[in-house]
Design a protein around this motif. Sequence first.
Motif, PDB file in Angstrom:
ATOM      1  N   LEU A 188       0.841  -1.194   0.000  1.00  0.00           N
ATOM      2  CA  LEU A 188       0.000   0.000   0.000  1.00  0.00           C
ATOM      3  C   LEU A 188       0.885   1.256   0.000  1.00  0.00           C
TER       4      LEU A 188
ATOM      5  N   LEU B  63      -0.844  -7.565  -0.759  1.00  0.00           N
ATOM      6  CA  LEU B  63      -1.956  -6.688  -0.397  1.00  0.00           C
ATOM      7  C   LEU B  63      -2.869  -7.334   0.636  1.00  0.00           C
TER       8      LEU B  63
ATOM      9  N   ASP C 296      -8.357  -6.474  -3.696  1.00  0.00           N
ATOM     10  CA  ASP C 296      -8.406  -5.389  -4.661  1.00  0.00           C
ATOM     11  C   ASP C 296      -7.011  -4.964  -5.115  1.00  0.00           C
TER      12      ASP C 296
ATOM     13  N   ARG D 231      -5.833  -1.221  -5.295  1.00  0.00           N
ATOM     14  CA  ARG D 231      -5.342  -0.439  -4.145  1.00  0.00           C
ATOM     15  C   ARG D 231      -3.826  -0.432  -4.030  1.00  0.00           C
TER      16      ARG D 231
ATOM     17  N   ASN E  80       0.095   0.266  -4.518  1.00  0.00           N
ATOM     18  CA  ASN E  80       0.807   1.483  -4.890  1.00  0.00           C
ATOM     19  C   ASN E  80       1.343   1.324  -6.311  1.00  0.00           C
TER      20      ASN E  80
END
Length: 147
Positions: free
Chosen positions: A34, A56, A60, A63, A65
């Motif tokens: 993230l 993650l 999703d 989301r 980075n």
Amino acid sequence: MIGAGDARGELYERARRVGALVARRGGVVICGGLGGVMEAAARGAVESGGVAIGLLPDEDRGRANPYLSYAIPTGMGQARNLAVVCAADAVIAVGGGYGTLSEMGLARKVDRQVVSLGSWDLGEHTLHAASPEEAVEMAFAAARRVP
């Protein structure tokens, strides 16, 4: 690489420098995928020609980075912290709150050396670095001892 999910200024730059140094030594940055320290380390690694993998917390991939080479949705929430530290040969913690503290504890539980760069002080259970260069040197030295 573990640390603050919200990092700006000096903290962000320290993490970015760590990521770059890891990549220049041929290492791979593994992180939670993230923002904050995770983003900074991934950015440093990729900008230096290296690889950054993000595990993650949810399903999703959107989301993640934008600097990750690979984003792996786990659907595990905070439990993905164990996957992050188990995938590493050594862990560098930059800043961070209780999530970082939990990862540090998990890392020690699975016998991974933890290097703290302005993060939690766990006494004899962590190495303490004063700079990104020192943190990376300590982590690589510890990783050489991992079977």
